[in-house]
Design a protein around this motif. Sequence first.
Motif, PDB file in Angstrom:
ATOM      1  N   TYR A 203       0.831  -1.206   0.000  1.00 53.72           N
ATOM      2  CA  TYR A 203       0.000   0.000   0.000  1.00 53.72           C
ATOM      3  C   TYR A 203       0.865   1.255   0.000  1.00 53.72           C
ATOM      4  CZ  TYR A 203      -4.393  -2.498   0.796  1.00 53.72           C
ATOM      5  OH  TYR A 203      -5.506  -3.288   0.651  1.00 53.72           O
ATOM      6  N   VAL A 204       1.949   1.195   0.749  1.00 51.95           N
ATOM      7  CA  VAL A 204       2.847   2.358   0.828  1.00 51.95           C
ATOM      8  C   VAL A 204       3.435   2.670  -0.541  1.00 51.95           C
ATOM      9  CG1 VAL A 204       5.006   3.232   1.802  1.00 51.95           C
ATOM     10  CG2 VAL A 204       3.406   1.982   3.255  1.00 51.95           C
ATOM     11  N   MET A 205       3.933   1.625  -1.227  1.00 44.83           N
ATOM     12  CA  MET A 205       4.526   1.838  -2.535  1.00 44.83           C
ATOM     13  C   MET A 205       3.477   2.270  -3.556  1.00 44.83           C
ATOM     14  SD  MET A 205       7.682   1.574  -2.167  1.00 44.83           S
ATOM     15  CE  MET A 205       8.155   1.659  -3.898  1.00 44.83           C
ATOM     16  N   MET A 206       2.262   1.771  -3.416  1.00 41.30           N
ATOM     17  CA  MET A 206       1.187   2.163  -4.333  1.00 41.30           C
ATOM     18  C   MET A 206       0.935   3.671  -4.243  1.00 41.30           C
ATOM     19  SD  MET A 206      -2.748   0.740  -4.628  1.00 41.30           S
ATOM     20  CE  MET A 206      -3.285   1.441  -3.057  1.00 41.30           C
ATOM     21  N   VAL A 207       0.840   4.177  -3.022  1.00 35.40           N
ATOM     22  CA  VAL A 207       0.594   5.606  -2.825  1.00 35.40           C
ATOM     23  C   VAL A 207       1.798   6.434  -3.269  1.00 35.40           C
ATOM     24  CG1 VAL A 207       0.180   7.408  -1.107  1.00 35.40           C
ATOM     25  CG2 VAL A 207      -1.055   5.233  -0.956  1.00 35.40           C
ATOM     26  N   LEU A 208       2.987   6.005  -2.864  1.00 40.01           N
ATOM     27  CA  LEU A 208       4.201   6.765  -3.188  1.00 40.01           C
ATOM     28  C   LEU A 208       4.473   6.789  -4.690  1.00 40.01           C
ATOM     29  CD1 LEU A 208       6.690   5.691  -0.361  1.00 40.01           C
ATOM     30  CD2 LEU A 208       5.516   7.885  -0.621  1.00 40.01           C
ATOM     31  N   LYS A 209       4.379   5.632  -5.341  1.00 38.60           N
ATOM     32  CA  LYS A 209       4.693   5.548  -6.772  1.00 38.60           C
ATOM     33  C   LYS A 209       3.671   6.311  -7.609  1.00 38.60           C
ATOM     34  CE  LYS A 209       8.337   2.721  -7.159  1.00 38.60           C
ATOM     35  NZ  LYS A 209       9.547   2.974  -7.979  1.00 38.60           N
ATOM     36  N   THR A 210       2.383   6.201  -7.228  1.00 36.67           N
ATOM     37  CA  THR A 210       1.335   6.906  -7.970  1.00 36.67           C
ATOM     38  C   THR A 210       1.498   8.415  -7.820  1.00 36.67           C
ATOM     39  OG1 THR A 210      -0.208   5.068  -7.628  1.00 36.67           O
ATOM     40  CG2 THR A 210      -1.150   7.190  -8.257  1.00 36.67           C
ATOM     41  N   SER A 211       1.738   8.868  -6.590  1.00 33.01           N
ATOM     42  CA  SER A 211       1.921  10.300  -6.328  1.00 33.01           C
ATOM     43  C   SER A 211       3.173  10.829  -7.015  1.00 33.01           C
ATOM     44  CB  SER A 211       2.005  10.554  -4.819  1.00 33.01           C
ATOM     45  OG  SER A 211       0.849  10.099  -4.159  1.00 33.01           O
ATOM     46  N   HIS A 235      -2.271  13.091 -15.084  1.00 31.44           N
ATOM     47  CA  HIS A 235      -3.236  12.386 -14.230  1.00 31.44           C
ATOM     48  C   HIS A 235      -3.454  10.960 -14.719  1.00 31.44           C
ATOM     49  CE1 HIS A 235      -6.971  11.159 -12.348  1.00 31.44           C
ATOM     50  NE2 HIS A 235      -7.564  11.135 -13.524  1.00 31.44           N
ATOM     51  N   LEU A 236      -3.646  10.780 -16.022  1.00 23.98           N
ATOM     52  CA  LEU A 236      -3.915   9.450 -16.558  1.00 23.98           C
ATOM     53  C   LEU A 236      -2.678   8.564 -16.517  1.00 23.98           C
ATOM     54  CD1 LEU A 236      -6.284  10.308 -19.551  1.00 23.98           C
ATOM     55  CD2 LEU A 236      -6.889   9.336 -17.323  1.00 23.98           C
ATOM     56  N   ASN A 237      -1.513   9.152 -16.665  1.00 26.20           N
ATOM     57  CA  ASN A 237      -0.275   8.372 -16.525  1.00 26.20           C
ATOM     58  C   ASN A 237      -0.129   7.830 -15.104  1.00 26.20           C
ATOM     59  OD1 ASN A 237       0.403   8.807 -19.176  1.00 26.20           O
ATOM     60  ND2 ASN A 237       1.909  10.411 -18.754  1.00 26.20           N
ATOM     61  N   SER A 238      -0.441   8.662 -14.127  1.00 26.40           N
ATOM     62  CA  SER A 238      -0.373   8.212 -12.727  1.00 26.40           C
ATOM     63  C   SER A 238      -1.459   7.188 -12.435  1.00 26.40           C
ATOM     64  CB  SER A 238      -0.472   9.404 -11.768  1.00 26.40           C
ATOM     65  OG  SER A 238      -1.728  10.042 -11.872  1.00 26.40           O
ATOM     66  N   LEU A 239      -2.598   7.309 -13.120  1.00 23.64           N
ATOM     67  CA  LEU A 239      -3.670   6.321 -12.972  1.00 23.64           C
ATOM     68  C   LEU A 239      -3.202   4.938 -13.428  1.00 23.64           C
ATOM     69  CD1 LEU A 239      -6.693   6.080 -12.161  1.00 23.64           C
ATOM     70  CD2 LEU A 239      -7.243   6.374 -14.578  1.00 23.64           C
ATOM     71  N   GLY A 240      -2.354   4.910 -14.456  1.00 21.51           N
ATOM     72  CA  GLY A 240      -1.782   3.651 -14.919  1.00 21.51           C
ATOM     73  C   GLY A 240      -0.921   2.984 -13.864  1.00 21.51           C
ATOM     74  N   VAL A 241      -0.195   3.781 -13.091  1.00 24.19           N
ATOM     75  CA  VAL A 241       0.622   3.247 -12.005  1.00 24.19           C
ATOM     76  C   VAL A 241      -0.270   2.679 -10.906  1.00 24.19           C
ATOM     77  CG1 VAL A 241       2.357   3.779 -10.242  1.00 24.19           C
ATOM     78  CG2 VAL A 241       2.496   4.859 -12.496  1.00 24.19           C
ATOM     79  N   LEU A 242      -1.324   3.416 -10.572  1.00 22.91           N
ATOM     80  CA  LEU A 242      -2.281   2.941  -9.567  1.00 22.91           C
ATOM     81  C   LEU A 242      -2.889   1.606  -9.996  1.00 22.91           C
ATOM     82  CD1 LEU A 242      -3.913   3.457  -6.959  1.00 22.91           C
ATOM     83  CD2 LEU A 242      -5.581   4.693  -8.374  1.00 22.91           C
ATOM     84  N   GLU A 243      -3.247   1.503 -11.256  1.00 23.43           N
ATOM     85  CA  GLU A 243      -3.842   0.267 -11.779  1.00 23.43           C
ATOM     86  C   GLU A 243      -2.868  -0.903 -11.680  1.00 23.43           C
ATOM     87  OE1 GLU A 243      -6.760  -2.183 -13.647  1.00 23.43           O
ATOM     88  OE2 GLU A 243      -6.835  -0.269 -12.580  1.00 23.43           O
ATOM     89  N   ARG A 244      -1.583  -0.624 -11.887  1.00 25.00           N
ATOM     90  CA  ARG A 244      -0.579  -1.694 -11.786  1.00 25.00           C
ATOM     91  C   ARG A 244      -0.590  -2.322 -10.387  1.00 25.00           C
ATOM     92  NH1 ARG A 244       5.624  -0.288 -11.169  1.00 25.00           N
ATOM     93  NH2 ARG A 244       4.993   1.416 -12.531  1.00 25.00           N
ATOM     94  N   TYR A 245      -0.635  -1.479  -9.364  1.00 27.18           N
ATOM     95  CA  TYR A 245      -0.615  -1.999  -7.990  1.00 27.18           C
ATOM     96  C   TYR A 245      -1.930  -2.675  -7.615  1.00 27.18           C
ATOM     97  CZ  TYR A 245       3.958  -0.109  -7.002  1.00 27.18           C
ATOM     98  OH  TYR A 245       5.311   0.129  -7.019  1.00 27.18           O
ATOM     99  N   LYS A 246      -3.054  -2.103  -8.080  1.00 26.78           N
ATOM    100  CA  LYS A 246      -4.351  -2.733  -7.802  1.00 26.78           C
ATOM    101  C   LYS A 246      -4.421  -4.114  -8.446  1.00 26.78           C
ATOM    102  CE  LYS A 246      -7.994  -0.080  -8.378  1.00 26.78           C
ATOM    103  NZ  LYS A 246      -8.877   0.946  -9.009  1.00 26.78           N
ATOM    104  N   GLU A 247      -3.933  -4.226  -9.665  1.00 24.35           N
ATOM    105  CA  GLU A 247      -3.957  -5.508 -10.368  1.00 24.35           C
ATOM    106  C   GLU A 247      -2.970  -6.492  -9.747  1.00 24.35           C
ATOM    107  OE1 GLU A 247      -5.516  -8.074 -13.211  1.00 24.35           O
ATOM    108  OE2 GLU A 247      -6.173  -6.055 -12.625  1.00 24.35           O
ATOM    109  N   LEU A 248      -1.822  -5.999  -9.280  1.00 15.80           N
ATOM    110  CA  LEU A 248      -0.846  -6.860  -8.616  1.00 15.80           C
ATOM    111  C   LEU A 248      -1.438  -7.461  -7.350  1.00 15.80           C
ATOM    112  CD1 LEU A 248       2.007  -8.026  -8.386  1.00 15.80           C
ATOM    113  CD2 LEU A 248       2.725  -5.890  -7.278  1.00 15.80           C
TER     114      LEU A 248
END
Length: 264
Positions: A203-211, A235-248
């Motif tokens: 969760y920490v990396m998800m927030v940090l990497k997306t931000s 915004h959409l590029n960062s959304l892609g990072v968020l999706e990576r962690y959610k899918e992981l």
Amino acid sequence: MITKKEQLTALVITYNEIGYIEKCIESVSFADEIIVVDSFSTDGTYEFLKSHPKVKVIQNPFENFTAQKSFALKQATNDWVLFLDADEIVSGSLQNEIIQTVSSDTEISAFWFYRQFMFKNEKLNFSGWQTDKNYRLFRKSKASFSDCKIVHETLDVDGTSGILKEKLTHYCYKNYEDYKSKMLKYGQLKAIESFYKEKKFSYVMMVLKTSWKFFNHYILRLGILDGKKGFIVCHLNSLGVLERYKELKKLEQKNELAYYLVMP
């Protein structure tokens, strides 16, 4: 007119690219061979390509970008290959530079292209893309796509690399939903890549990497200077990072469930 000493194959992979592919194919009409590998488009892309007199189109199921591009590369009959995405266009000046390069007895095995990103029909000058470059022109005998990545694929080159002066035009943003869908797909494929590399969800990396993705592209890489379009893209590029962690996280949960189901 420049006479090429060697023949050139243009390669493209597609899936539902109507609105992009027409201009892409037109821009590579100078190539001696044009091959498109389509992963069963449903929007008329395949029908357009099949009816085009200069295009050889092959349908092949999509597994990931690296596998699809490796398959396409095997279809080329010429050693010199120009490999484009369906939303990329070769300008007249870049065409001339490519022809001169192929004609020049160069010992360089592969060439990087810088890209001019387009937001609809407007230039995107910053937002993290100002130094973006990719291999697009290379010798088939001297290059292959690395198995290490399944998205944002990497070319392994045997020999030296050069950089062409003229930029490739990349129409990255057609509309909000199209770009969002693209970023989510990239995120999902990156999650699969991370999962097989045994990277763990956090969760920490998800927030940090997306931000960080948004802050880096919008502030540090000057996306703010691109105005509203810069904000949307960052915004959409960062959304892609968020999706990576959610899918992981989903992949890890499925793996744990499968483990407990087979436990005696």
